[in-house]
Design an enzyme around this catalytic site. Structure first.
Site, PDB file in Angstrom:
ATOM      1  N   CYS A 115     -25.457 -77.169  16.322  1.00  0.00           N
ATOM      2  CA  CYS A 115     -26.740 -77.896  16.280  1.00  0.00           C
ATOM      3  C   CYS A 115     -27.927 -77.005  16.633  1.00  0.00           C
ATOM      4  CB  CYS A 115     -26.700 -79.084  17.228  1.00  0.00           C
ATOM      5  SG  CYS A 115     -25.412 -80.227  16.774  1.00  0.00           S
ATOM      6  N   HIS A 263     -34.013 -81.483  17.329  1.00  0.00           N
ATOM      7  CA  HIS A 263     -32.789 -81.593  16.525  1.00  0.00           C
ATOM      8  C   HIS A 263     -32.407 -83.072  16.476  1.00  0.00           C
ATOM      9  CE1 HIS A 263     -28.710 -81.705  15.317  1.00  0.00           C
ATOM     10  NE2 HIS A 263     -28.240 -81.905  16.533  1.00  0.00           N
ATOM     11  N   ASN A 293     -27.091 -87.046  11.578  1.00  0.00           N
ATOM     12  CA  ASN A 293     -27.187 -85.737  12.241  1.00  0.00           C
ATOM     13  C   ASN A 293     -26.666 -84.683  11.264  1.00  0.00           C
ATOM     14  OD1 ASN A 293     -26.639 -83.428  13.734  1.00  0.00           O
ATOM     15  ND2 ASN A 293     -25.864 -84.528  15.523  1.00  0.00           N
TER      16      ASN A 293
HETATM   17  O1  UT7 Z   1     -25.742 -82.965  17.679  1.00  0.00           O
HETATM   18  C1  UT7 Z   1     -24.941 -82.426  18.695  1.00  0.00           C
HETATM   19  C2  UT7 Z   1     -25.133 -83.119  19.967  1.00  0.00           C
HETATM   20  N1  UT7 Z   1     -24.591 -84.447  19.887  1.00  0.00           N
HETATM   21  C3  UT7 Z   1     -25.103 -85.387  20.656  1.00  0.00           C
HETATM   22  O2  UT7 Z   1     -26.031 -85.128  21.362  1.00  0.00           O
HETATM   23  C4  UT7 Z   1     -24.421 -86.727  20.655  1.00  0.00           C
HETATM   24  C5  UT7 Z   1     -24.427 -87.288  22.030  1.00  0.00           C
HETATM   25  N2  UT7 Z   1     -23.689 -88.548  22.175  1.00  0.00           N
HETATM   26  C6  UT7 Z   1     -24.031 -89.697  21.542  1.00  0.00           C
HETATM   27  O3  UT7 Z   1     -24.940 -89.707  20.733  1.00  0.00           O
HETATM   28  C7  UT7 Z   1     -23.316 -90.975  21.909  1.00  0.00           C
HETATM   29  O4  UT7 Z   1     -22.462 -90.730  23.001  1.00  0.00           O
HETATM   30  C8  UT7 Z   1     -22.490 -91.603  20.740  1.00  0.00           C
HETATM   31  C9  UT7 Z   1     -23.442 -92.168  19.703  1.00  0.00           C
HETATM   32  C10 UT7 Z   1     -21.577 -90.562  20.124  1.00  0.00           C
HETATM   33  C11 UT7 Z   1     -21.613 -92.748  21.237  1.00  0.00           C
HETATM   34  O5  UT7 Z   1     -22.399 -93.712  21.880  1.00  0.00           O
HETATM   35  P1  UT7 Z   1     -21.983 -94.260  23.323  1.00  0.00           P
HETATM   36  O6  UT7 Z   1     -23.004 -95.229  23.705  1.00  0.00           O
HETATM   37  O7  UT7 Z   1     -21.785 -93.076  24.205  1.00  0.00           O
HETATM   38  O8  UT7 Z   1     -20.629 -95.016  23.005  1.00  0.00           O
HETATM   39  P2  UT7 Z   1     -19.160 -94.761  23.584  1.00  0.00           P
HETATM   40  O9  UT7 Z   1     -18.577 -93.530  22.996  1.00  0.00           O
HETATM   41  O10 UT7 Z   1     -19.182 -94.886  25.061  1.00  0.00           O
HETATM   42  O11 UT7 Z   1     -18.385 -95.990  23.002  1.00  0.00           O
HETATM   43  C12 UT7 Z   1     -18.695 -97.339  23.381  1.00  0.00           C
HETATM   44  C13 UT7 Z   1     -17.773 -98.284  22.658  1.00  0.00           C
HETATM   45  C14 UT7 Z   1     -16.289 -97.914  22.785  1.00  0.00           C
HETATM   46  O12 UT7 Z   1     -15.577 -99.119  22.844  1.00  0.00           O
HETATM   47  P3  UT7 Z   1     -15.063 -99.688  24.265  1.00  0.00           P
HETATM   48  O13 UT7 Z   1     -14.190 -98.620  24.846  1.00  0.00           O
HETATM   49  O14 UT7 Z   1     -16.293 -99.939  25.071  1.00  0.00           O
HETATM   50  O15 UT7 Z   1     -14.342-100.944  23.888  1.00  0.00           O
HETATM   51  C15 UT7 Z   1     -15.990 -97.236  21.476  1.00  0.00           C
HETATM   52  O16 UT7 Z   1     -14.650 -97.346  21.091  1.00  0.00           O
HETATM   53  O17 UT7 Z   1     -18.064 -98.274  21.251  1.00  0.00           O
HETATM   54  C16 UT7 Z   1     -16.861 -98.020  20.518  1.00  0.00           C
HETATM   55  N3  UT7 Z   1     -17.210 -97.252  19.319  1.00  0.00           N
HETATM   56  C17 UT7 Z   1     -17.610 -97.852  18.172  1.00  0.00           C
HETATM   57  N4  UT7 Z   1     -17.760 -99.130  17.817  1.00  0.00           N
HETATM   58  C18 UT7 Z   1     -18.198 -99.385  16.562  1.00  0.00           C
HETATM   59  C19 UT7 Z   1     -17.247 -95.921  19.158  1.00  0.00           C
HETATM   60  N5  UT7 Z   1     -17.669 -95.609  17.921  1.00  0.00           N
HETATM   61  C20 UT7 Z   1     -17.885 -96.795  17.287  1.00  0.00           C
HETATM   62  C21 UT7 Z   1     -18.348 -97.124  15.994  1.00  0.00           C
HETATM   63  N6  UT7 Z   1     -18.478 -98.428  15.673  1.00  0.00           N
HETATM   64  N7  UT7 Z   1     -18.663 -96.186  15.071  1.00  0.00           N
END
Ligand code: UT7
Length: 336
Positions: A115, A263, A293
């Site tokens: 990135c 980014h 992204n």
């Molecule tokens: O570009 C390089 C740098 N990258 C970044 O900076 C990305 C940084 N991280 C993020 O943007 C976020 O952490 C994400 C967008 C990747 C994820 O968001 P989050 O709010 O951290 O969600 P999470 O991973 O904690 O997941 C929350 C819930 C989980 O379910 P439970 O365990 O609470 O039941 C996941 O299984 O959301 C679920 N989940 C989804 N649900 C529907 C994960 N992905 C999905 C999805 N659709 N696509």
């Protein structure tokens, strides 16, 4: 000591638009979750048969940047190509762009900083111009993410985020003192290398070994892995730090920023930075809603679009900042 400036910008994304609803037909996800957590509404993916690859998209963006810089391809002294999704394990995409655009035997370098790749590439190019070694450098960021993502529910936390596309800039020796790239600041912290990574196939994880290690196929190292919340927390800290580092090095303050182009990792990250720095909406450019992204391509695509839309004018202070896998991060402070 010379100074460099951006003389031309170009971008390219494949025609095929993939909406959140399209993804929800492939995996257990939905538009509300994706928009709420990331701000993304749609992204572009290469479609089988459309002829695009990482280097072909990079070449398309580069061709536009060269035309807009008002130079000929034969004036290019150096190609610097940033990507995490090259067409081949080796050689890199830089030499392929050279071949596609029929550029002479100038050097070509691939940068592997994910990135932060475009900022690293820009910084490398800037140093070569500062020393007087080169005059015109083609800097490209391009990604074909869709070719390597897990589009089942298992991969949903990663695969809904990424999109394909390319952006390019021609960096040229500046004729006006004070106009152009004022500074670049780069950092990395290898202890977090595996928190956002694609382990294989690689020399350390070759295909038979991967299969032997994962007979059930449930922990698959040939898809990207991201510890989302861990990456998010580091991103907001490092983005802020490296923007301030760049401003301070030039005796500038947040109020001097005319346009911040972060980014495009997650709209929530950009909004956090915007609120922290108390920047008005017209001073931060986001387009993750349309492209997802695109990693090394996200800054040059956004910069091109902001410039095309007249949001950047001569004399403006433009700040670029990125954070990503490595971890790596960086900023560029530019007087336009
Ligand atoms: O570009 C390089 C740098 N990258 C970044 O900076 C990305 C940084 N991280 C993020 O943007 C976020 O952490 C994400 C967008 C990747 C994820 O968001 P989050 O709010 O951290 O969600 P999470 O991973 O904690 O997941 C929350 C819930 C989980 O379910 P439970 O365990 O609470 O039941 C996941 O299984 O959301 C679920 N989940 C989804 N649900 C529907 C994960 N992905 C999905 C999805 N659709 N696509």
């Amino acid at each position: 000591m010379y100074q460099s400036k951006i003389a031309g910008l170009g971008s390219y994304v494949p025609e095929n638009v993939v909406t959140n609803d399209d993804l929800s037909k492939l995996m257990d996800t939905n538009d509300a979750w994706i928009q709420e957590r990331t701000g993304i509404q749609e992204r572009h993916h290469i479609k089988k048969g459309d002829g695009n690859t990482t280097s072909i998209m990079g070449a398309k963006a580069a061709k536009i940047a060269i035309e807009r810089a008002n130079i000929s391809k034969d004036d290019i002294d150096f190609i610097v190509f940033a990507t995490l999704s090259p067409d081949y394990y080796f050689p890199g995409c830089g030499v392929q762009v050279q071949e596609i655009l029929d550029i002479n035997t100038c050097p070509a370098l691939d940068v592997r900083n994910q990135c932060s790749g475009f900022i690293y590439a820009l910084s490398v190019a800037d140093q070569f111009i500062k020393t007087g070694m080169y005059k015109n450098i083609l800097v490209i960021g391009s990604e074909n993410h869709s070719g390597g993502l897990d589009f089942t529910t298992r991969g949903r936390s990663v695969s809904v985020i990424f999109g394909d596309g390319a952006g390019a800039a021609v960096l040229t020796r500046s004729n006006h003192n004070g106009q152009g790239i004022l500074s670049t600041h780069l950092h990395s912290e290898g202890k977090h290398a595996l928190e956002l990574s694609l382990k294989g196939p690689s020399t350390n994880h070759w295909v038979p070994e991967i299969i032997a290690e994962n007979p059930q196929g449930d922990d698959i190292p040939y898809y990207p892995y991201m510890n989302g919340q861990f990456v998010f927390k580091h991103a907001i800290t490092r983005f802020s730090e490296v923007i301030m580092e760049g401003l301070k090095a030039n005796g500038l303050e947040v109020k001097d920023i005319d346009m911040l182009i972060p980014h495009q990792a997650n709209l929530r990250i950009s909004q956090f930075i915007q609120q922290k720095f108390k920047l008005s909406d017209d001073k931060v450019y986001n387009n993750i809603q349309k492209y997802g992204n695109t990693t090394a391509a996200s800054i040059p695509i956004a910069l091109t679009e902001a410039w095309e839309n007249g949001k950047i004018k001569e004399g403006d202070l433009v700040v670029l900042a990125a954070f990503g896998s490595g971890f790596t991060w960086g900023s560029a402070i530019i007087e336009w």
